[in-house]
Design an enzyme around this catalytic site. Sequence first.
Site, PDB file in Angstrom:
ATOM      1  N   ALA A 102      40.557 -30.029  -1.832  1.00 48.97           N
ATOM      2  CA  ALA A 102      41.158 -29.616  -0.561  1.00 48.97           C
ATOM      3  C   ALA A 102      41.077 -28.104  -0.457  1.00 48.97           C
ATOM      4  O   ALA A 102      40.732 -27.420  -1.430  1.00 48.97           O
ATOM      5  CB  ALA A 102      42.615 -30.061  -0.490  1.00 48.97           C
ATOM      6  N   LYS A 103      41.378 -27.571   0.687  1.00 50.52           N
ATOM      7  CA  LYS A 103      41.476 -26.117   0.860  1.00 50.52           C
ATOM      8  C   LYS A 103      42.310 -25.844   2.091  1.00 50.52           C
ATOM      9  O   LYS A 103      42.314 -26.641   3.037  1.00 50.52           O
ATOM     10  CB  LYS A 103      40.074 -25.517   1.041  1.00 50.52           C
ATOM     11  CG  LYS A 103      39.993 -24.054   0.736  1.00 50.52           C
ATOM     12  CD  LYS A 103      39.990 -23.853  -0.755  1.00 50.52           C
ATOM     13  CE  LYS A 103      39.550 -22.493  -1.185  1.00 50.52           C
ATOM     14  NZ  LYS A 103      39.124 -22.525  -2.594  1.00 50.52           N
TER      15      LYS A 103
END
Length: 429
Positions: free
Chosen positions: A117-118
């Site tokens: 994720a980011k």
Amino acid sequence: MVATPLPSLENHSPGHICPFDQACSYLEWAAKELKLDQGVVEILSHPRKVVTVSIPVKLDNGEIRVLAGHRVQHSDILGPYKGGIRYHPAVTLREVSALAMLMTWKCALLGIPYGGAKGGIPIDPKKYSVGELERISRRYISELIKDIGPSVDIPAPDMGTSAREMAWMMDTYSVNVGHSVPGVVTGKPVSIGGSLGREMATGRGVMIIVREALADQGKSLVGVRIAIQGFGNVGCAAAELLHKEGAKIIAVSTGAGGVFSPDGLDIPALKIYAAENRRSLVGFGEGIPISNADLLTLDCDVLIPAALENQITEENMSQVQAKMVVEAANGPVTLEANQFLADQGVTVLPDILANAGGVVVSYLEWVQGLSYVFWDEERVNGEMEYLMVQAYRRVIQESKARMANLRLAAYTLGVGRVARALTDRGLYP
Ligand code: GLU
């Protein structure tokens, strides 16, 4: 129904490299080598969840500004989503999506049980007061409260954020759920369950990879001439640790400029100078001023881009003089430049391996938190070193077995592991 790869919330200007398209082309490259099923590639080309929230914030002057905050969850096939939160003016949803995908491959390559994720907010944190940054961070995380959690999605620091922001986010999450939840973020201050060694971890990982790669060429770090683009958390720690091991750091720079000295810079003095001057290196007494761009083409043994993506491209790749390029940043070398450099015999150590030290120690922080047993720094560094060296060796072995360059080898390992898990788990319903 055909899903849109990414919502067209923003158009990427033509002529510019779209980071998400670039990330997908890396995936396709690895998928072709692995002869993956097209359906699997299709699934992996789409983030599982894309969230953009509005962050209304009251500035110190009383004005209200509404910022955008993104969180992209690419895959949780192998475990909870994991990845940093970036505060930088160049943040876009497409960039965050590309970086989320990179996190999936990085965690898989390192063999840690996470997905990718980011997150990101398009701001220049230097233009906001500490109070404003605290309000931004708290509101961002409270808007995402249902999407994160210690077994769901675990944010961490990235460019423009640090342990300070993680503490605010952990506190906001905890207050909202009614009890203290240290495991919701990693990269926290040690006082609230952070791990010793986390702050220097990405830089330490870079140092380990450079050391191993040089050792494979029969060289040691002593006297090796290194240029580092970027003097933030990663670039600064890498410079400090490499300098301590005897390497000659001949140049460092930030976006505002840097310094070059063929005899090697005094890194401890530079670190103090940068800390006293809001991370700027301009005006440092020693060395010759050098731009961020010129640093990339310096005559040196090892080049470490530790700043932004797309720094070594078709435009400047033929001017690179280093024999080894180590991607401490995410995506600093484009696919074309990577192929060109590899064909020229330059060793390019890819981001998902070279900068994985941070997420590895994040994992160790999470494990310590879950087991309520906290380790000394020596143990943390030792465990991290073991995981980094093992991953490095797997990449070298894969590269030999496939007769592929190191980036393709790292990708086939990362993508291959996720694809296998996806196939084993099957598709619901
Ligand atoms: N932001 C770092 C990365 O890009 C660390 C992520 C983490 O620790 O979760 O790898």
